[in-house]
Design a protein around this motif. Structure first.
Motif, PDB file in Angstrom:
ATOM      1  N   PHE A  34       0.812  -1.206   0.000  1.00  7.34           N
ATOM      2  CA  PHE A  34       0.000   0.000   0.000  1.00  7.34           C
ATOM      3  C   PHE A  34       0.850   1.263   0.000  1.00  7.34           C
ATOM      4  CE2 PHE A  34      -2.933  -3.164   1.638  1.00  7.34           C
ATOM      5  CZ  PHE A  34      -4.120  -2.831   1.001  1.00  7.34           C
ATOM      6  N   LEU A  35       0.390   2.249  -0.763  1.00  2.00           N
ATOM      7  CA  LEU A  35       0.884   3.614  -0.656  1.00  2.00           C
ATOM      8  C   LEU A  35      -0.156   4.421   0.109  1.00  2.00           C
ATOM      9  CD1 LEU A  35       1.999   4.155  -4.355  1.00  2.00           C
ATOM     10  CD2 LEU A  35       3.540   4.044  -2.404  1.00  2.00           C
ATOM     11  N   ARG A  36       0.308   5.204   1.086  1.00  6.60           N
ATOM     12  CA  ARG A  36      -0.603   6.045   1.864  1.00  6.60           C
ATOM     13  C   ARG A  36       0.019   7.421   2.042  1.00  6.60           C
ATOM     14  NH1 ARG A  36      -1.545   0.931   4.828  1.00  6.60           N
ATOM     15  NH2 ARG A  36      -3.639   0.229   4.315  1.00  6.60           N
ATOM     16  N   LEU A  37      -0.771   8.360   2.518  1.00  2.00           N
ATOM     17  CA  LEU A  37      -0.313   9.733   2.724  1.00  2.00           C
ATOM     18  C   LEU A  37       0.235   9.894   4.136  1.00  2.00           C
ATOM     19  CD1 LEU A  37      -3.316  11.620   1.066  1.00  2.00           C
ATOM     20  CD2 LEU A  37      -1.090  11.083   0.044  1.00  2.00           C
ATOM     21  N   TYR A  38       1.402  10.555   4.229  1.00  3.65           N
ATOM     22  CA  TYR A  38       2.047  10.777   5.526  1.00  3.65           C
ATOM     23  C   TYR A  38       2.615  12.190   5.592  1.00  3.65           C
ATOM     24  CZ  TYR A  38       1.858   5.737   6.386  1.00  3.65           C
ATOM     25  OH  TYR A  38       1.435   4.451   6.586  1.00  3.65           O
ATOM     26  N   ALA A  39       2.735  12.683   6.812  1.00  2.00           N
ATOM     27  CA  ALA A  39       3.413  13.953   7.088  1.00  2.00           C
ATOM     28  C   ALA A  39       4.229  13.769   8.363  1.00  2.00           C
ATOM     29  CB  ALA A  39       2.408  15.090   7.234  1.00  2.00           C
ATOM     30  N   SER A  40       5.026  14.772   8.701  1.00  2.00           N
ATOM     31  CA  SER A  40       5.788  14.708   9.948  1.00  2.00           C
ATOM     32  C   SER A  40       4.958  15.318  11.080  1.00  2.00           C
ATOM     33  CB  SER A  40       7.104  15.473   9.821  1.00  2.00           C
ATOM     34  OG  SER A  40       6.859  16.863   9.745  1.00  2.00           O
ATOM     35  N   PRO A  41       5.200  14.930  12.321  1.00  2.00           N
ATOM     36  CA  PRO A  41       4.483  15.550  13.453  1.00  2.00           C
ATOM     37  C   PRO A  41       4.687  17.059  13.496  1.00  2.00           C
ATOM     38  CG  PRO A  41       5.612  13.553  14.160  1.00  2.00           C
ATOM     39  CD  PRO A  41       6.080  13.833  12.766  1.00  2.00           C
ATOM     40  N   GLU A  42       5.903  17.529  13.184  1.00  2.00           N
ATOM     41  CA  GLU A  42       6.177  18.967  13.208  1.00  2.00           C
ATOM     42  C   GLU A  42       5.353  19.693  12.140  1.00  2.00           C
ATOM     43  OE1 GLU A  42       9.293  16.778  15.176  1.00  2.00           O
ATOM     44  OE2 GLU A  42       8.454  16.593  13.150  1.00  2.00           O
ATOM     45  N   TYR A  43       5.277  19.102  10.960  1.00  2.00           N
ATOM     46  CA  TYR A  43       4.474  19.708   9.895  1.00  2.00           C
ATOM     47  C   TYR A  43       3.009  19.773  10.305  1.00  2.00           C
ATOM     48  CZ  TYR A  43       2.507  20.597   5.260  1.00  2.00           C
ATOM     49  OH  TYR A  43       1.824  21.151   4.195  1.00  2.00           O
ATOM     50  N   ALA A  44       2.523  18.696  10.935  1.00  2.00           N
ATOM     51  CA  ALA A  44       1.126  18.661  11.374  1.00  2.00           C
ATOM     52  C   ALA A  44       0.855  19.755  12.401  1.00  2.00           C
ATOM     53  CB  ALA A  44       0.797  17.288  11.949  1.00  2.00           C
ATOM     54  N   ARG A  45       1.801  19.981  13.327  1.00  2.00           N
ATOM     55  CA  ARG A  45       1.605  21.012  14.341  1.00  2.00           C
ATOM     56  C   ARG A  45       1.637  22.410  13.727  1.00  2.00           C
ATOM     57  NH1 ARG A  45       4.950  17.568  17.524  1.00  2.00           N
ATOM     58  NH2 ARG A  45       6.791  18.783  16.926  1.00  2.00           N
ATOM     59  N   GLU A  46       2.561  22.644  12.803  1.00  2.00           N
ATOM     60  CA  GLU A  46       2.743  23.984  12.248  1.00  2.00           C
ATOM     61  C   GLU A  46       1.694  24.332  11.189  1.00  2.00           C
ATOM     62  OE1 GLU A  46       6.701  24.161  10.768  1.00  2.00           O
ATOM     63  OE2 GLU A  46       7.629  23.852  12.752  1.00  2.00           O
ATOM     64  N   ARG A  47       1.350  23.366  10.335  1.00  2.00           N
ATOM     65  CA  ARG A  47       0.460  23.648   9.211  1.00  2.00           C
ATOM     66  C   ARG A  47      -0.922  23.041   9.361  1.00  2.00           C
ATOM     67  NH1 ARG A  47       2.176  24.790   4.309  1.00  2.00           N
ATOM     68  NH2 ARG A  47      -0.074  25.171   4.136  1.00  2.00           N
ATOM     69  N   GLY A  48      -1.058  22.103  10.297  1.00  2.00           N
ATOM     70  CA  GLY A  48      -2.300  21.358  10.380  1.00  2.00           C
ATOM     71  C   GLY A  48      -2.371  20.329   9.266  1.00  2.00           C
ATOM     72  N   LEU A  49      -3.323  19.413   9.371  1.00  2.00           N
ATOM     73  CA  LEU A  49      -3.485  18.379   8.356  1.00  2.00           C
ATOM     74  C   LEU A  49      -4.804  18.584   7.619  1.00  2.00           C
ATOM     75  CD1 LEU A  49      -2.251  15.211  10.275  1.00  2.00           C
ATOM     76  CD2 LEU A  49      -0.978  16.626   8.639  1.00  2.00           C
ATOM     77  N   PRO A  50      -4.891  18.195   6.360  1.00  2.00           N
ATOM     78  CA  PRO A  50      -6.145  18.374   5.606  1.00  2.00           C
ATOM     79  C   PRO A  50      -7.281  17.568   6.216  1.00  2.00           C
ATOM     80  CG  PRO A  50      -4.608  16.963   4.407  1.00  2.00           C
ATOM     81  CD  PRO A  50      -3.841  17.532   5.557  1.00  2.00           C
ATOM     82  N   ALA A  65      12.523  14.178   3.078  1.00  5.56           N
ATOM     83  CA  ALA A  65      11.831  15.442   2.863  1.00  5.56           C
ATOM     84  C   ALA A  65      10.552  15.522   3.694  1.00  5.56           C
ATOM     85  CB  ALA A  65      11.519  15.621   1.382  1.00  5.56           C
ATOM     86  N   VAL A  66       9.798  14.434   3.740  1.00  6.86           N
ATOM     87  CA  VAL A  66       8.584  14.412   4.570  1.00  6.86           C
ATOM     88  C   VAL A  66       8.956  14.546   6.040  1.00  6.86           C
ATOM     89  CG1 VAL A  66       6.643  12.990   5.328  1.00  6.86           C
ATOM     90  CG2 VAL A  66       7.229  13.109   2.892  1.00  6.86           C
ATOM     91  N   ARG A  67       9.965  13.812   6.462  1.00  6.29           N
ATOM     92  CA  ARG A  67      10.375  13.853   7.869  1.00  6.29           C
ATOM     93  C   ARG A  67      10.800  15.244   8.299  1.00  6.29           C
ATOM     94  NH1 ARG A  67      14.644  13.205  11.230  1.00  6.29           N
ATOM     95  NH2 ARG A  67      16.158  13.325   9.540  1.00  6.29           N
ATOM     96  N   ARG A  68      11.369  16.014   7.362  1.00  8.43           N
ATOM     97  CA  ARG A  68      11.840  17.361   7.675  1.00  8.43           C
ATOM     98  C   ARG A  68      10.810  18.448   7.392  1.00  8.43           C
ATOM     99  NH1 ARG A  68      17.225  17.916   8.878  1.00  8.43           N
ATOM    100  NH2 ARG A  68      18.466  15.993   8.707  1.00  8.43           N
ATOM    101  N   GLY A  69       9.583  18.033   7.050  1.00  9.73           N
ATOM    102  CA  GLY A  69       8.505  19.004   6.962  1.00  9.73           C
ATOM    103  C   GLY A  69       8.263  19.627   5.606  1.00  9.73           C
ATOM    104  N   ALA A  70       8.691  18.975   4.511  1.00  4.82           N
ATOM    105  CA  ALA A  70       8.473  19.552   3.185  1.00  4.82           C
ATOM    106  C   ALA A  70       7.010  19.491   2.759  1.00  4.82           C
ATOM    107  CB  ALA A  70       9.338  18.830   2.151  1.00  4.82           C
ATOM    108  N   GLY A  71       6.256  18.596   3.359  1.00  2.00           N
ATOM    109  CA  GLY A  71       4.856  18.483   2.999  1.00  2.00           C
ATOM    110  C   GLY A  71       4.330  17.084   3.239  1.00  2.00           C
ATOM    111  N   ILE A  72       3.219  16.792   2.583  1.00  2.28           N
ATOM    112  CA  ILE A  72       2.589  15.474   2.668  1.00  2.28           C
ATOM    113  C   ILE A  72       3.175  14.583   1.584  1.00  2.28           C
ATOM    114  CG2 ILE A  72       0.408  14.238   2.418  1.00  2.28           C
ATOM    115  CD1 ILE A  72      -0.964  16.852   3.402  1.00  2.28           C
ATOM    116  N   GLY A  73       3.521  13.359   1.945  1.00  5.23           N
ATOM    117  CA  GLY A  73       4.134  12.459   0.984  1.00  5.23           C
ATOM    118  C   GLY A  73       3.286  11.238   0.705  1.00  5.23           C
TER     119      GLY A  73
END
Length: 299
Positions: free
Chosen positions: A165-181, A230-238
């Motif tokens: 499976f491919l799924r969508l992921y983000a980093s915890p820091e990105y989620a805190r700073e930008r929120g998740l869709p 890139a995802v781990r460092r907060g570039a976006g959703i992967g």
């Protein structure tokens, strides 16, 4: 009385049948394209006919060539058994097996499987080549290809290995700073990490095939490991393989109930390669690794 064909030349023909290209055979055997061509011509003269014919998919065996390869396989098996006896470890596996594979799956599944196999068969050499592409139509000088997605295979056999499976992921820091869709449509407000679309052969791995909205920005890389970082460092959703991130710190699932993609993984090889004892052993090792970790692929 006609001389018997050279066993060395028969083994060269067997390698051509497996790899499909003189250049790949020359590299494998540590010689030159010219030498391979000369030895095949000598073998044809000894046998009284052509053993190979050129096709859009590389060199293919004639009927005479198929008979010669059958004899070469017997020679190879006998020599392999003798090598094991000489080594006094019962190991009949020797030589070089080349495998191409997507880098993420290769690192997570093939590498541990092949390391274990080499411990059991120390005379076996392995080359693991990273390649995220469709199944090659000329086998590209490898004994075995591991490929993802829908197949269009000619002059080869495809063996189903697993789904993942491919799924969508983000980093915890990105989620805190930008929120998740909250919805898939909200993805357009975020950065997105994916493969370089212009260089991608397997369309199912890229953003365009997902029908997700065009993101605010993108970070594209040909390496899945660069995408993970890139995802781990907060570039976006992967859009990431579940087996590489599920349950690991540094990643949070995004819309897990709304989006996922299931893709098949295949092993592809010429029939001559699949009759090789080392290739068969490699396939068994890969399948064992997959079976033992099926929960990671299906998770």
């Amino acid at each position: 009385m006609r001389r018997l064909p050279s066993p060395d030349d028969l083994l060269i023909l067997l390698t051509v049948a497996r790899l499909g290209r003189f250049n790949a055979v020359a590299e494998t055997l540590g010689t030159t394209h010219t030498t391979i061509s000369r030895r095949i011509l000598a073998l044809d003269k000894q046998l009284g006919g052509r053993t190979l014919e050129r096709s859009p998919h590389g060199w293919e065996l004639t009927e005479l060539g198929s008979q010669a390869v059958a004899a070469a396989e017997v020679i190879e098996g006998t020599l392999g058994a003798l090598s094991g006896t000489i080594a006094r470890n019962g190991d009949a596996l020797s030589g070089l097996v080349r495998i191409s594979t997507p880098d993420g799956f290769g690192a997570e599944f093939l590498a541990p499987a092949l390391v274990r196999l080499q411990r059991e068969s120390p005379l076996l050499n392995v080359e693991l080549l990273s390649a995220t592409r469709k199944a090659s139509q000329n086998r590209s000088g490898v004994d075995l290809e591991v490929v993802v997605g829908n197949l269009e295979v000619a002059h080869a056999e495809a063996i189903f290995l697993s789904n993942y499976f491919l799924r969508l992921y983000a980093s915890p820091e990105y989620a805190r700073e930008r929120g998740l869709p909250a919805t898939l449509d909200d993805v357009r407000q975020h950065g997105f990490v994916t493969y370089v679309e212009s260089a991608l052969q397997v369309a199912e791995l890229g953003h365009r095939s997902t029908r997700l909205p065009v993101p605010r920005s993108s970070f594209q890389a040909t390496s899945i490991f660069a995408q993970l970082e890139a995802v781990r460092r907060g570039a976006g959703i992967g859009l990431l393989p579940n087996f590489m991130v599920a349950g690991k710190p540094g990643f949070v699932a995004v819309l897990p109930d709304d989006f996922q993609r299931q893709l098949p993984i295949w092993a592809v090889a010429r029939a001559e390669s699949l009759r090789s004892a080392p290739v068969q052993a490699v396939l068994r090792a890969i399948r064992t690794e997959i079976e033992e970790r099926q929960d990671v692929l299906a998770g």
